[in-house]
Write a protein that holds these residues in place. Structure first.
Motif, PDB file in Angstrom:
ATOM      1  N   ILE A 105      -2.117 -65.229   6.908  1.00  0.00           N
ATOM      2  CA  ILE A 105      -3.328 -65.941   6.476  1.00  0.00           C
ATOM      3  C   ILE A 105      -4.385 -65.879   7.573  1.00  0.00           C
ATOM      4  O   ILE A 105      -5.553 -65.560   7.322  1.00  0.00           O
ATOM      5  CB  ILE A 105      -2.995 -67.397   6.118  1.00  0.00           C
ATOM      6  CG1 ILE A 105      -2.178 -67.446   4.833  1.00  0.00           C
ATOM      7  CG2 ILE A 105      -4.278 -68.226   5.955  1.00  0.00           C
ATOM      8  CD1 ILE A 105      -1.597 -68.818   4.522  1.00  0.00           C
ATOM      9  N   THR A 106      -3.978 -66.177   8.796  1.00  0.00           N
ATOM     10  CA  THR A 106      -4.919 -66.135   9.915  1.00  0.00           C
ATOM     11  C   THR A 106      -5.484 -64.733  10.098  1.00  0.00           C
ATOM     12  O   THR A 106      -6.693 -64.553  10.310  1.00  0.00           O
ATOM     13  CB  THR A 106      -4.226 -66.596  11.205  1.00  0.00           C
ATOM     14  OG1 THR A 106      -3.746 -67.932  11.024  1.00  0.00           O
ATOM     15  CG2 THR A 106      -5.185 -66.558  12.376  1.00  0.00           C
ATOM     16  N   ALA A 107      -4.623 -63.731   9.994  1.00  0.00           N
ATOM     17  CA  ALA A 107      -5.055 -62.342  10.190  1.00  0.00           C
ATOM     18  C   ALA A 107      -6.049 -61.903   9.116  1.00  0.00           C
ATOM     19  O   ALA A 107      -7.026 -61.216   9.412  1.00  0.00           O
ATOM     20  CB  ALA A 107      -3.840 -61.422  10.197  1.00  0.00           C
ATOM     21  N   GLU A 108      -5.812 -62.296   7.864  1.00  0.00           N
ATOM     22  CA  GLU A 108      -6.632 -61.775   6.769  1.00  0.00           C
ATOM     23  C   GLU A 108      -7.861 -62.633   6.474  1.00  0.00           C
ATOM     24  O   GLU A 108      -8.887 -62.111   6.024  1.00  0.00           O
ATOM     25  CB  GLU A 108      -5.770 -61.621   5.515  1.00  0.00           C
ATOM     26  CG  GLU A 108      -4.675 -60.572   5.674  1.00  0.00           C
ATOM     27  CD  GLU A 108      -3.987 -60.204   4.370  1.00  0.00           C
ATOM     28  OE1 GLU A 108      -4.422 -60.671   3.286  1.00  0.00           O
ATOM     29  OE2 GLU A 108      -2.999 -59.444   4.422  1.00  0.00           O
ATOM     30  N   PHE A 109      -7.776 -63.938   6.711  1.00  0.00           N
ATOM     31  CA  PHE A 109      -8.885 -64.836   6.359  1.00  0.00           C
ATOM     32  C   PHE A 109      -9.646 -65.373   7.572  1.00  0.00           C
ATOM     33  O   PHE A 109     -10.711 -65.976   7.412  1.00  0.00           O
ATOM     34  CB  PHE A 109      -8.363 -66.029   5.549  1.00  0.00           C
ATOM     35  CG  PHE A 109      -7.858 -65.683   4.184  1.00  0.00           C
ATOM     36  CD1 PHE A 109      -8.707 -65.722   3.075  1.00  0.00           C
ATOM     37  CD2 PHE A 109      -6.541 -65.312   3.984  1.00  0.00           C
ATOM     38  CE1 PHE A 109      -8.243 -65.406   1.812  1.00  0.00           C
ATOM     39  CE2 PHE A 109      -6.064 -64.995   2.713  1.00  0.00           C
ATOM     40  CZ  PHE A 109      -6.916 -65.040   1.628  1.00  0.00           C
ATOM     41  N   GLY A 110      -9.097 -65.161   8.768  1.00  0.00           N
ATOM     42  CA  GLY A 110      -9.677 -65.771   9.959  1.00  0.00           C
ATOM     43  C   GLY A 110     -11.134 -65.420  10.208  1.00  0.00           C
ATOM     44  O   GLY A 110     -11.906 -66.262  10.691  1.00  0.00           O
ATOM     45  N   ALA A 111     -11.534 -64.214   9.864  1.00  0.00           N
ATOM     46  CA  ALA A 111     -12.912 -63.785  10.124  1.00  0.00           C
ATOM     47  C   ALA A 111     -13.883 -64.237   9.041  1.00  0.00           C
ATOM     48  O   ALA A 111     -15.084 -63.991   9.151  1.00  0.00           O
ATOM     49  CB  ALA A 111     -12.957 -62.267  10.249  1.00  0.00           C
ATOM     50  N   CYS A 112     -13.368 -64.900   8.011  1.00  0.00           N
ATOM     51  CA  CYS A 112     -14.227 -65.310   6.885  1.00  0.00           C
ATOM     52  C   CYS A 112     -14.313 -66.827   6.753  1.00  0.00           C
ATOM     53  O   CYS A 112     -14.404 -67.362   5.652  1.00  0.00           O
ATOM     54  CB  CYS A 112     -13.718 -64.693   5.592  1.00  0.00           C
ATOM     55  SG  CYS A 112     -14.028 -62.915   5.479  1.00  0.00           S
ATOM     56  N   GLY A 113     -14.267 -67.511   7.882  1.00  0.00           N
ATOM     57  CA  GLY A 113     -14.501 -68.949   7.851  1.00  0.00           C
ATOM     58  C   GLY A 113     -13.308 -69.775   7.427  1.00  0.00           C
ATOM     59  O   GLY A 113     -13.477 -70.837   6.813  1.00  0.00           O
ATOM     60  N   LEU A 114     -12.105 -69.338   7.763  1.00  0.00           N
ATOM     61  CA  LEU A 114     -10.901 -70.092   7.413  1.00  0.00           C
ATOM     62  C   LEU A 114     -10.965 -71.494   8.019  1.00  0.00           C
ATOM     63  O   LEU A 114     -11.141 -71.650   9.217  1.00  0.00           O
ATOM     64  CB  LEU A 114      -9.667 -69.356   7.925  1.00  0.00           C
ATOM     65  CG  LEU A 114      -8.310 -70.047   7.739  1.00  0.00           C
ATOM     66  CD1 LEU A 114      -7.959 -70.157   6.254  1.00  0.00           C
ATOM     67  CD2 LEU A 114      -7.216 -69.271   8.485  1.00  0.00           C
ATOM     68  N   VAL A 115     -10.813 -72.515   7.160  1.00  0.00           N
ATOM     69  CA  VAL A 115     -10.832 -73.893   7.649  1.00  0.00           C
ATOM     70  C   VAL A 115      -9.529 -74.637   7.371  1.00  0.00           C
ATOM     71  O   VAL A 115      -9.205 -75.610   8.045  1.00  0.00           O
ATOM     72  CB  VAL A 115     -12.008 -74.707   7.055  1.00  0.00           C
ATOM     73  CG1 VAL A 115     -13.330 -74.171   7.560  1.00  0.00           C
ATOM     74  CG2 VAL A 115     -11.970 -74.723   5.536  1.00  0.00           C
ATOM     75  N   GLU A 116      -8.757 -74.184   6.372  1.00  0.00           N
ATOM     76  CA  GLU A 116      -7.526 -74.901   6.041  1.00  0.00           C
ATOM     77  C   GLU A 116      -6.591 -73.999   5.242  1.00  0.00           C
ATOM     78  O   GLU A 116      -7.036 -73.213   4.408  1.00  0.00           O
ATOM     79  CB  GLU A 116      -7.846 -76.151   5.213  1.00  0.00           C
ATOM     80  CG  GLU A 116      -6.648 -77.032   4.929  1.00  0.00           C
ATOM     81  CD  GLU A 116      -7.025 -78.291   4.163  1.00  0.00           C
ATOM     82  OE1 GLU A 116      -6.236 -79.255   4.213  1.00  0.00           O
ATOM     83  OE2 GLU A 116      -8.095 -78.312   3.522  1.00  0.00           O
ATOM     84  N   ALA A 117      -5.296 -74.135   5.497  1.00  0.00           N
ATOM     85  CA  ALA A 117      -4.273 -73.464   4.700  1.00  0.00           C
ATOM     86  C   ALA A 117      -3.115 -74.448   4.539  1.00  0.00           C
ATOM     87  O   ALA A 117      -2.505 -74.854   5.522  1.00  0.00           O
ATOM     88  CB  ALA A 117      -3.809 -72.178   5.362  1.00  0.00           C
ATOM     89  N   THR A 118      -2.847 -74.826   3.293  1.00  0.00           N
ATOM     90  CA  THR A 118      -1.835 -75.841   3.004  1.00  0.00           C
ATOM     91  C   THR A 118      -0.858 -75.296   1.986  1.00  0.00           C
ATOM     92  O   THR A 118      -1.252 -74.709   0.972  1.00  0.00           O
ATOM     93  CB  THR A 118      -2.493 -77.106   2.423  1.00  0.00           C
ATOM     94  OG1 THR A 118      -3.520 -77.560   3.314  1.00  0.00           O
ATOM     95  CG2 THR A 118      -1.468 -78.213   2.223  1.00  0.00           C
ATOM     96  N   GLU A 119       0.445 -75.485   2.228  1.00  0.00           N
ATOM     97  CA  GLU A 119       1.444 -75.079   1.257  1.00  0.00           C
ATOM     98  C   GLU A 119       1.561 -76.128   0.159  1.00  0.00           C
ATOM     99  O   GLU A 119       1.584 -77.332   0.433  1.00  0.00           O
ATOM    100  CB  GLU A 119       2.795 -74.844   1.930  1.00  0.00           C
ATOM    101  CG  GLU A 119       2.836 -73.512   2.672  1.00  0.00           C
ATOM    102  CD  GLU A 119       4.194 -73.208   3.268  1.00  0.00           C
ATOM    103  OE1 GLU A 119       4.753 -72.132   2.969  1.00  0.00           O
ATOM    104  OE2 GLU A 119       4.683 -74.039   4.047  1.00  0.00           O
TER     105      GLU A 119
END
Length: 209
Positions: free
Chosen positions: A171-185
């Motif tokens: 998730i960090t690798a793929e979304f990190g450059a696009c403003g990732l603010v939260e990832a919840t399972e």
């Protein structure tokens, strides 16, 4: 992939029922609270996850690869929304900048290059301050590791569906450059009647700066 999903929808029609996924309801409430009213839904299907957005008055645009699914959506919703017929890999279909994007259980069906393009395309079609939410299958779901291994965290099922299972690192690798603010399972049953058959997904939220 187009032929697979066309056949799938023709055979099973409204296979997930008409009730929206729990994550679609939750995202619609979050978008409403933020005043987001113009929404893009890539992987629209037959429209069940558009319902909560329509209920609070959003303008909804969908992208769907299956004409059968689009026909079913039109039967239910008429002309309430615009649905582009085509693959998300061919985005963009318009030049609109949207307040929000909701993409449910689609991105994990794509390969690495396609996933990267979808994330970039969705991000590029957001207004500054806009939100995009992706729901993607987790390595913690019970089907992880089943089928033929075709890459790191990627497996082909006995039905020929290729699934990429996300973990925190991917998730960090793929979304990190696009403003990732939260990832919840989250646990999110495919249908309300599924009960304990729910899968474990990631709900991934990005904001465009």
């Amino acid at each position: 992939m187009a032929e697979f999903w066309e056949t799938h929808f023709k055979a099973k029609q409204e296979m997930w029922g008409q009730q929206p996924a729990d994550s679609a309801r939750a995202t619609a409430r979050e978008f409403e609270a933020k005043g987001l009213t113009n929404i893009l839904i890539p992987g629209f299907g037959y429209g069940r996850n558009a319902k909560p957005f329509l209920e609070y008055g959003c303008r909804v645009t969908g992208i769907e690869i299956s004409q059968t699914a689009i026909n079913i959506a039109t039967q239910h919703f008429g002309e309430q929304m615009t649905i582009h017929h085509g693959s998300v890999t061919d985005m963009p279909f318009d030049e609109v900048l949207y307040d929000g994007v909701f993409c449910y259980a689609l991105i994990h069906l794509l390969d690495e290059e396609e996933r990267a393009k979808l994330i970039r395309d969705c991000h590029s079609q957001l207004k500054p301050g806009g939100y995009m939410v992706f729901v993607a299958i987790s390595t913690k779901t019970k089907t992880f590791g089943e089928g033929i291994n075709i890459g790191k965290n990627r497996f082909e099922t006995r039905h020929g569906v290729k699934l990429f299972y996300y973990d925190q690192a991917s998730i960090t690798a793929e979304f990190g450059a696009c403003g990732l603010v939260e990832a919840t399972e989250i646990n999110d049953p495919a249908k309300p009647t599924d009960g304990n058959k729910s899968q474990i997904f990631w709900k991934i939220t990005c904001v465009k700066k």
